[in-house]
Design a protein around this motif. Structure first.
Motif, mmCIF file in Angstrom:
data_model
loop_
_atom_site.group_PDB
_atom_site.id
_atom_site.type_symbol
_atom_site.label_atom_id
_atom_site.label_comp_id
_atom_site.label_asym_id
_atom_site.label_seq_id
_atom_site.Cartn_x
_atom_site.Cartn_y
_atom_site.Cartn_z
ATOM 1 N N GLU A 6 0.860 -1.188 0.000
ATOM 2 C CA GLU A 6 0.000 0.000 0.000
ATOM 3 C C GLU A 6 0.894 1.234 0.000
ATOM 4 O O GLU A 6 1.219 1.775 1.052
ATOM 5 C CB GLU A 6 -0.906 0.019 1.226
ATOM 6 C CG GLU A 6 -2.082 -0.893 1.107
ATOM 7 C CD GLU A 6 -1.718 -2.327 1.371
ATOM 8 O OE1 GLU A 6 -1.170 -2.611 2.441
ATOM 9 O OE2 GLU A 6 -1.961 -3.166 0.483
ATOM 10 N N CYS A 7 1.307 1.643 -1.181
ATOM 11 C CA CYS A 7 2.279 2.717 -1.233
ATOM 12 C C CYS A 7 1.594 4.028 -1.583
ATOM 13 O O CYS A 7 0.494 4.053 -2.111
ATOM 14 C CB CYS A 7 3.343 2.399 -2.271
ATOM 15 S SG CYS A 7 2.675 2.097 -3.892
ATOM 16 N N SER A 8 2.264 5.117 -1.281
ATOM 17 C CA SER A 8 1.730 6.431 -1.619
ATOM 18 C C SER A 8 2.153 6.793 -3.035
ATOM 19 O O SER A 8 2.896 6.051 -3.678
ATOM 20 C CB SER A 8 2.280 7.461 -0.640
ATOM 21 O OG SER A 8 3.655 7.620 -0.881
ATOM 22 N N ARG A 31 5.186 5.182 -5.450
ATOM 23 C CA ARG A 31 5.028 4.712 -6.825
ATOM 24 C C ARG A 31 6.037 5.382 -7.728
ATOM 25 O O ARG A 31 6.655 4.769 -8.578
ATOM 26 C CB ARG A 31 3.685 5.179 -7.424
ATOM 27 C CG ARG A 31 2.537 4.688 -6.844
ATOM 28 C CD ARG A 31 1.279 5.435 -7.254
ATOM 29 N NE ARG A 31 0.281 4.535 -6.794
ATOM 30 C CZ ARG A 31 -0.239 3.582 -7.523
ATOM 31 N NH1 ARG A 31 0.007 3.498 -8.782
ATOM 32 N NH2 ARG A 31 -1.060 2.723 -7.011
ATOM 33 N N ARG A 64 1.669 -6.463 -5.144
ATOM 34 C CA ARG A 64 0.946 -5.206 -5.373
ATOM 35 C C ARG A 64 1.865 -4.056 -4.961
ATOM 36 O O ARG A 64 2.795 -4.250 -4.199
ATOM 37 C CB ARG A 64 -0.304 -5.158 -4.499
ATOM 38 C CG ARG A 64 -1.257 -6.280 -4.779
ATOM 39 C CD ARG A 64 -2.506 -6.122 -3.929
ATOM 40 N NE ARG A 64 -3.432 -7.203 -4.236
ATOM 41 C CZ ARG A 64 -3.635 -8.263 -3.437
ATOM 42 N NH1 ARG A 64 -3.001 -8.358 -2.291
ATOM 43 N NH2 ARG A 64 -4.476 -9.207 -3.790
ATOM 44 N N HIS A 114 -3.087 10.928 -9.767
ATOM 45 C CA HIS A 114 -3.425 9.732 -8.999
ATOM 46 C C HIS A 114 -4.529 10.090 -8.024
ATOM 47 O O HIS A 114 -4.327 10.913 -7.132
ATOM 48 C CB HIS A 114 -2.183 9.219 -8.267
ATOM 49 C CG HIS A 114 -2.434 7.944 -7.537
ATOM 50 N ND1 HIS A 114 -2.041 7.738 -6.256
ATOM 51 C CD2 HIS A 114 -3.076 6.815 -7.928
ATOM 52 C CE1 HIS A 114 -2.414 6.526 -5.882
ATOM 53 N NE2 HIS A 114 -3.039 5.951 -6.871
#
Lengths: 532, 395
Positions: free
Chosen positions: B144-146, B150, B173, B382
C-alpha cells in the motif's frame, strides 16, 4: 330505481373515469358492491351505511346493488365512498338524477359523514377535464389541487350533506357555494401553521472547491449525471444539496406533470403545484421496489419521484449492486418500464443522478498516511458501482477538503482569480451560477429546436456526431488525448457531450481544445474505479 | 525427448553434453519431487556424488550411510517404475508449458544465490533467465504505497534498468509491480521471484505484468508449479530476491513492514541496502528513514546508485533529462511545473499556490494545462491529485 354517477380511479400514474351504478330494488334487504374491488372498497359498505345514517339519510331496507364499471379494471383506494353514498341518495330520488350528468365525484367518507382527502386528485381531475366533465365534487382539502388541473368547475365539500345540497341547487346557487368553499379552504389553510419548507442551500456557503462547483454547474447546464468522490467531510453532500438551487425553474407543464406524480404518491401536502425541482435522496438501504416502484399496481418509486429533478445517492458504494443496476434503464431512456402482475406500466424517470462516494472503505485514499486499505479492498468497495453505471455518468469530480484557514476567511465569496474570460470574474454563488446555466440552456434549446432531445446530457451517439462537430485541430487533439488516456469510443462520446456543455457555458458556438481537455479532466477522477 | 537411455559419464561432444544435461534435469526433478527427501538430504547426496544421475546409481548401503534408513526407503519407493514414469511425464509437461527446472548443482544456477546461507535447492522458472553475472538490484517496498512511493519506484527501476542493471522484485501489489513494469517499459531485464508456482499469477491483478514477464523477463520460484501461494512462502521467497541481487533498494516502507524482512535477509547475506528517504512525517516512509538512520545507504539519485555499483550513467537517461528541461513555449505550463512537486496536490491547492505567486489564472485554465501536462507525461495524476512526474530532481 337505478342511477349512475361519474367518479375517477387511479391505475398507476394514469387515471380513468369510472361509473358508480346504484340500483335499489325489492328483495331481501342487503347491500352488495361489485366490480373487481379491493378490500378497502368492499369495507366501504359499513362506512357508507353509518355515514348515511349519521347524515339523517334513510338507508332503505331493500336490495341495494352497487357496480363500479368498467368492471374489468381492478380498483383500489378510497375515492369511491362519496359517489356511492350520493348514488344511494339519488336512487331514492333525494337528488335529481339529471344533475349528475357531466359531474365527477370523488372522496372518502368518515362515519360522521365528513369527507376526507384522497390521493391522486390532480390526475383524476385532469382526466375528467379531458373526458368533457363540467364539474367536480372533491374533498375540501383537495380543492386547490383540483383547481390547478384545468378547465373544470371545482366544488370542495366537507361533508355528505353539503355535497347533496350542492347537487340540488340551481346554477347560481352552485356558483355561490363554490366561491364560499374556496374561501373556507383558504381560512382553513391559514390556520394550519405552515410547515417551514426546506430551504435549498446556496453555493456561496461553500468556500473554495471551484473545481467541484464548476462540475456541478456543468452538470446542471447539460443535465449530465455527476459523481463526486472524496474523503469524509470534504463537502460532497453539501455540494449535492446545493445543486437544485442552480437548476432552471420548472415550466407550467413540468410543474403539472411532477405534481401529478406526487399527488398519486400522496406527497402533495400543501395542495399546490410543486415549483421546486424534486431532490430525492434515498438512504443506501433502499429496497429495489422502493427505488423502482413496487406493488401489483406500482406506486411511483424514487426514480419517478425524482423526475425532472435530482436523484442523489449519498454513499453510492454502500448501495446494493442489484439496487443500483435498476437505475440503468431509467438513466438511458428517461423512463422506467415496470412489468407487474397488475399489468405493464411505464413511469417517467428522467432525473439527473448525483452520486457521492468515498474513494475507499476508510475514505482517505490516496492519502496513504491515513489510508491503509489494500488495493483489493478499494477495488471491492468501488466495484459495487458497475461499469455500465459509470458509463452513464458523464462527469466525475474529486472533492478535496478545503484547508482550515480558507473556511474562516473573511467575506463569503472572495474573488480569487481575476482575468478577462467569460467565467473568470463570476462570483460562485447560486444566483450567478443559475444565470450561466440558464444561458447555456437557452443555447441548447435553440440548437436542438425541432429535434427529439433538448439537453446535451441526453445526446445519443448519432446526435453527438451531428451536434458536437469538431474542427481539424480539435479532432486531432481528441485523438491524441484518447490514445494517451486510453479512452474507449463510449468515453469519447462522454467527453464530447461534456465539452459541448462547457462550450455552451462559455457561450462559444464551437467546441475548442480547452473544452475537450476540461472534459477529460472531469473524467480522470474515475480512474480510481478502474483496476490498476 | 523420449530417448532417456543412460549416457556415459565421460562425454565431451556438444550433443552428448546436451543429452546428459537433459537426463540430469529429469533425474534432478525426480530427486527433488520425491516425497520424504528434503533439502538437507539432497544436499548431502549431491555433495557426495556430484549429480542426480550419480545419485540414482548409488547402492542401497551407500544411501543408508548418507541419509539414513528411513529416507533411503523413501527414495527407493520413489524409484518404483510407476511413480518414475509418472514423474517423467510431469517433467515433460512442464517443458511443454515452457517451465524450466534448475537445481543448484547444474550450470546456469545464479552463483550469487548459491552462496547465501540456506540457498534454495532448485528453481523453477519461465521466460529467459538473465545473465546474473551482470549487476542486479532488487527494488522492493510496501504494497500500500503512496504516490511518492510509486513514483520513486518507477524512476529508480527505469533508471537502473535502462543502464543495464537487472531488476529483481516480487511482483507484489504496490512498489514491486510498479518497479517491474517500469523496468520492462525501459527495455531492461527484469526478474520476478514468486511465492507460488511459476504457472500461477499472484496477485491476480498483476496479470498483465505476469504475461509480460513471461515474454520479456523471467519468473522464478523455488516451489513446484501448481503450488498455491501461502503466507509462509513469502518470507522464504524474500531471501531469494535479496540473494539474487547486488543491491537492495527499499523505496517505501512503514515502521512494521514485510519489506524489512527482506532487508534483514539482505544484511545477513551481505548485500548493500539502500533506502529512499521520505519526509519524516509520512507514515509510509518511516521504515525507510529508520533504515537510513541505522546505516543503510541513502538513495538520492539513479546516478549515485550506478556509481556505487561501479557503472556508468546510461546515455538514454541523460537524453531523457534534457528533453524534460526543454521548454515548449507555453508559459502557463512552465509556471505550473514550477509549482508542482513530487507530493501530490489537488487542483485547488495548485491554483491557490499560483495565485499566491501573483499569477492570474482561472481554475479552468489550470485544468486544461494539467491535462496537457499529463498527456506529455510531465505530470501525473493519482486519485484526483497531481504531481510532477519529472525525474529531473533525482536522476
Amino acid at each position: 330505481m337505478y342511477c349512475h354517477i361519474n367518479t375517477g380511479g387511479l391505475r398507476g400514474l394514469e387515471s380513468y373515469v369510472a361509473q358508480v351504478e346504484v340500483d335499489i330494488s325489492r328483495g331481501l334487504p342487503c347491500f352488495d358492491m361489485v366490480g373487481l374491488l379491493a378490500s378497502e372498497i368492499k369495507e366501504a359498505r359499513e362506512r357508507i351505511r353509518v355515514a348515511l345514517r349519521n347524515a339523517q339519510v334513510n338507508v332503505p331496507a331493500e336490495k341495494i346493488t352497487v357496480n363500479i364499471s368498467p368492471a374489468g379494471i381492478h380498483k383500489a383506494g378510497t375515492a369511491f365512498d362519496l359517489p356511492v353514498a350520493l348514488g344511494i341518495m339519488t336512487a331514492q330520488g333525494m337528488i335529481p338524477a339529471q344533475r349528475l350528468e357531466n359531474v365527477l365525484v370523488a372522496g372518502e367518507l368518515g362515519l360522521n359523514a365528513c369527507v376526507k382527502p384522497i390521493r391522486g386528485t390532480l390526475p383524476i381531475v385532469m382526466e375528467a377535464a379531458r373526458m368533457g366533465m363540467k364539474e367536480c365534487i372533491l374533498p375540501l382539502d383537495n380543492i386547490k389541487e383540483g383547481i390547478l388541473a384545468g378547465d373544470v368547475e371545482i366544488m370542495g365539500v366537507e361533508n355528505l350533506q353539503e355535497a347533496s345540497l350542492y347537487l340540488c341547487r340551481d346554477e347560481d346557487g352552485r356558483k355561490e357555494m363554490r366561491a364560499r368553499a374556496i374561501e373556507r379552504y383558504e381560512q382553513k389553510s391559514e390556520k394550519k401553521d405552515k410547515s417551514v419548507s426546506e430551504e435549498t442551500m446556496d453555493f456561496s456557503v461553500i468556500r473554495g472547491m471551484q473545481e467541484a462547483k464548476y462540475a456541478a454547474m456543468t452538470a446542471a447546464a447539460g443535465f449530465h449525471n455527476l459523481l463526486l468522490s472524496g474523503p469524509p467531510g470534504a463537502g460532497k453532500t453539501m455540494l449535492a444539496r446545493c445543486i437544485p438551487s442552480i437548476l432552471p425553474p420548472l415550466n407550467k407543464e413540468e410543474q403539472r406533470q411532477i405534481s401529478a406524480i406526487y399527488s398519486v404518491a400522496g406527497q402533495l401536502p400543501s395542495g399546490e403545484l410543486l415549483t421546486q425541482r424534486p431532490f430525492v435522496s434515498p438512504h443506501h438501504t433502499v429496497s429495489p421496489y422502493a427505488l423502482a416502484g413496487g406493488g401489483s399496481i406500482p406506486k411511483p418509486g424514487m426514480v419517478t419521484l425524482a423526475h425532472k429533478g435530482v436523484l442523489f445517492l449519498d454513499e453510492m458504494a454502500e448501495f446494493k449492486r442489484s439496487t443500483l443496476d435498476i437505475l440503468r434503464q431509467p438513466m438511458e431512456e428517461g423512463k422506467i418500464y415496470l412489468a407487474k402482475s397488475g399489468g405493464n406500466f411505464v413511469y417517467p424517470a428522467d432525473f439527473m443522478l448525483v452520486a457521492a462516494t468515498n474513494p475507499c472503505p476508510c475514505g482517505y485514499f490516496p492519502d496513504r498516511n491515513r489510508c491503509r486499505c489494500t488495493q483489493s479492498e478499494i477495488h471491492r468497495y468501488l466495484s459495487r458501482i458497475s461499469g455500465p453505471m459509470l458509463d452513464r455518468i458523464d462527469l466525475s469530480c474529486v472533492v478535496r477538503p478545503v484547508p482550515f484557514q480558507k473556511l474562516w476567511e473573511e467575506g463569503a465569496v472572495r474573488r480569487e482569480y481575476v482575468r478577462e474570460t467569460a467565467l473568470a470574474d463570476m462570483e460562485w454563488n447560486s444566483a450567478a451560477m443559475l444565470d450561466k446555466v440558464m444561458a447555456a440552456r437557452e443555447r441548447q434549446k435553440f440548437r436542438y429546436a425541432g429535434s427529439r432531445i433538448c439537453l446535451n446530457g441526453r445526446l445519443g451517439a448519432g446526435e453527438i456526431l451531428r451536434y458536437c462537430r469538431l474542427g481539424l485541430a480539435q479532432q486531432q487533439f481528441l485523438e491524441k488525448a484518447a490514445e494517451k488516456m486510453k479512452c474507449s469510443a463510449r468515453a469519447c462520446h462522454r467527453i464530447l457531450r461534456v465539452a459541448r456543455t462547457l462550450a455552451d457555458l462559455e457561450e462559444k458556438a464551437e467546441i475548442g481544445c480547452q473544452h475537450i481537455s476540461q472534459a477529460i479532466y472531469y473524467r480522470l477522477g474515475e480512474e480510481a474505479f478502474a483496476y490498476e | 525427448m523420449n530417448n532417456l537411455s543412460a549416457a556415459g559419464e565421460n562425454t565431451f561432444s556438444v550433443d552428448e553434453k546436451l543429452q546428459w544435461t537433459q537426463e540430469e534435469a529429469v533425474q534432478s526433478y525426480l530427486l527433488y519431487t520425491t516425497r520424504g527427501i528434503g533439502a538437507v538430504s539432497i544436499r548431502r547426496l549431491i555433495e557426495a556424488t556430484g549429480s542426480a544421475s550419480a545419485v540414482s546409481r548409488l547402492s542401497q548401503d551407500r544411501l543408508t550411510e548418507l541419509i539414513g534408513e528411513k529416507r533411503t526407503e523413501a527414495l527407493q519407493k520413489g524409484k518404483e517404475a510407476k511413480r518414475q514414469s509418472c514423474a517423467v511425464k510431469r517433467f515433460h509437461q512442464l517443458q511443454e508449458k515452457g517451465i524450466f527446472f534448475l537445481p543448484y548443482w547444474m550450470e546456469g544456477f545464479p552463483k550469487r544465490l548459491a552462496e547465501i546461507p540456506d540457498p534454495p535447492v532448485a528453481l523453477f522458472g519461465m521466460g529467459r533467465m538473465p545473465d546474473f553475472s551482470q549487476k542486479t538490484a532488487a527494488v522492493i517496498g510496501a504494497r500500500e504505497c503512496s504516490g511518492y512511493g510509486r513514483q520513486t519506484a518507477a524512476i529508480f527501476a527505469a533508471g537502473l534498468a535502462s543502464a543495464g542493471v537487472t531488476i529483481v522484485s516480487g511482483m507484489a501489489r504496490g512498489v514491486d509491480g510498479i518497479a517491474q513494469r517500469a523496468a520492462l517499459d525501459a527495455g531492461g531485464s527484469c526478474v520476478a521471484v514468486l511465492g507460488c508456482g511459476v504457472d500461477i499469477c499472484y496477485p491476480p491483478e498483476n496479470r498483465i505484468l505476469y504475461e509480460r514477464l513471461k515474454k520479456e523477463g523471467c519468473l522464478l520460484s523455488e516451489y513446484p508449479p501448481g503450488t498455491q501461494p501461502q503466507a509462509r512462502f513469502f518470507p522464504e521467497r524474500n531471501r531469494i530476491i535479496s540473494g539474487l541481487s547486488d543491491l537492495v533498494l527499499v523505496t517505501e516502507a512503514r515502521e512494521k513492514s514485510g519489506t524489512l524482512i527482506t532487508v534483514d535477509m539482505a544484511l545477513e547475506q551481505g548485500r548493500d541496502v539502500y533506502a529512499v528517504p521520505g519526509r519524516i512525517t509520512d507514515s509510509c516512509s518511516v521504515g525507510c528513514n529508520r533504515l537510513i538512520a541505522n546505516g543503510a545507504g541513502m538513495a538520492v539519485s539513479v546516478s549515485q546508485l550506478l556509481q556505487d555499483l561501479n557503472m556508468k550513467k546510461s546515455v538514454r537517461m541523460i537524453q531523457k533529462n534534457r528533453n524534460f528541461h526543454a521548454s515548449d513555449g507555453r508559459p502557463l505550463s512552465n509556471k505550473i511545473m514550477e509549482v508542482l512537486d513530487c507530493n501530490p496536490m489537488s487542483l485547488d491547492e495548485i491554483a491557490g499556490l499560483l495565485s499566491q505567486k501573483g499569477e492570474q489564472i482561472t481554475v479552468q485554465e489550470v485544468m486544461e494545462e494539467l491535462i496537457l501536462l499529463c498527456m506529455e507525461e510531465k505530470a501525473g495524476c493519482h486519485g484526483g491529485m497531481y504531481f510532477s512526474a519529472g525525474s529531473a530532481c533525482i536522476s
